[in-house]
Write a protein that holds these residues in place. Structure first.
Motif, mmCIF file in Angstrom:
data_model
loop_
_atom_site.group_PDB
_atom_site.id
_atom_site.type_symbol
_atom_site.label_atom_id
_atom_site.label_comp_id
_atom_site.label_asym_id
_atom_site.label_seq_id
_atom_site.Cartn_x
_atom_site.Cartn_y
_atom_site.Cartn_z
ATOM 1 N N ALA A 1 10.932 3.047 -5.784
ATOM 2 C CA ALA A 1 10.767 1.483 -5.670
ATOM 3 C C ALA A 1 11.755 1.126 -4.649
ATOM 4 N N PHE B 1 9.979 2.036 -1.340
ATOM 5 C CA PHE B 1 9.046 1.261 -1.177
ATOM 6 C C PHE B 1 9.517 -0.140 -0.782
ATOM 7 N N ASP B 2 10.672 -0.508 -1.283
ATOM 8 C CA ASP B 2 11.216 -1.869 -1.011
ATOM 9 C C ASP B 2 11.997 -1.815 0.801
ATOM 10 N N GLY C 1 2.670 -8.393 -6.311
ATOM 11 C CA GLY C 1 3.307 -7.035 -6.300
ATOM 12 C C GLY C 1 4.556 -7.091 -6.933
ATOM 13 N N LEU D 1 5.019 -3.428 -8.666
ATOM 14 C CA LEU D 1 4.263 -2.523 -7.609
ATOM 15 C C LEU D 1 5.291 -1.590 -6.936
ATOM 16 N N PRO D 2 6.597 -2.099 -6.738
ATOM 17 C CA PRO D 2 7.527 -1.001 -6.190
ATOM 18 C C PRO D 2 7.626 0.126 -6.992
ATOM 19 N N ALA E 1 4.575 2.380 -6.517
ATOM 20 C CA ALA E 1 4.116 2.541 -4.871
ATOM 21 C C ALA E 1 3.481 3.723 -4.825
ATOM 22 N N LEU F 1 -0.578 3.610 -4.774
ATOM 23 C CA LEU F 1 -1.198 3.251 -3.590
ATOM 24 C C LEU F 1 -1.938 4.247 -2.876
ATOM 25 N N TYR G 1 -1.026 3.409 0.731
ATOM 26 C CA TYR G 1 0.345 2.912 0.855
ATOM 27 C C TYR G 1 0.614 2.599 2.596
#
Length: 170
Positions: free
Chosen positions: A4, A7-8, A119, A124-125, A128, A131, A135
């Motif tokens: 997460a 991803f962030d 998200g 979503l994070p 991730a 995806l 992605y």
């Protein structure tokens, strides 16, 4: 580092190189262009948003990608892409072109904001990896899309020089 967090970080840093590139190369050219040509350039980029349908393609995205995110993102991108293509097809018919430019930018910008919100709401994070191959879309493509929507709105609201204001509307 958690998935997460990665991803962030990717989401946030995705804007940095695009802002640097856009500021150095694209923005000076767009500002100097004729209004119609600048909007056509932006519409051309957004006409590829049909690709967002990939969020609903099994095998490309994981089975645990939240449907609430995937469906909304896919159809929002698809609608934006179609509106952008229609704008491009009507560039010579100004009475159709300008409303379509406004429409694809409004639909597209709202789509991206809603996708960010959805998200976050759907976690979503933390997912991730679901995806899959898609992605790259939120990390590499979405920042440029958002930047160009903002640029398009600025160019739409910018006052035209006096010499141009008296001529026929574009």
């Amino acid at each position: 580092m958690s998935p997460a967090m990665i991803f962030d970080i990717h989401l946030a840093l995705g804007y940095v190189p695009w802002l640097l590139c856009f500021g150095a190369y694209a923005w000076p050219r767009l500002k100097a262009m004729d209004r119609l040509e600048a909007q056509r350039a932006i519409a051309t980029l957004h006409s590829f948003r049909f690709f967002g349908l990939v969020f609903m393609l099994p095998g490309v995205v994981g089975p645990n990608l939240p449907a609430g995110f995937a469906i909304l993102a896919a159809y929002g991108d698809f609608a934006t892409g179609l509106l952008a293509m229609l704008a491009l097809l009507t560039a010579r018919r100004h009475q159709l072109f300008w409303p379509l430019v406004i429409a694809f930018n409004l639909v597209g910008a709202v789509d991206l904001v809603v996708d960010y919100y959805q998200g976050v709401q759907l976690g979503l994070p933390d997912l991730a990896g679901e995806l899959g191959a898609a992605y790259a879309i939120p990390i590499l493509y979405v920042p440029l899309l958002m930047i160009t929507h903002i640029a398009a709105f600025y160019l739409l609201m910018r006052r035209r020089p006096e010499a141009v204001q008296g001529s026929h509307p574009r």
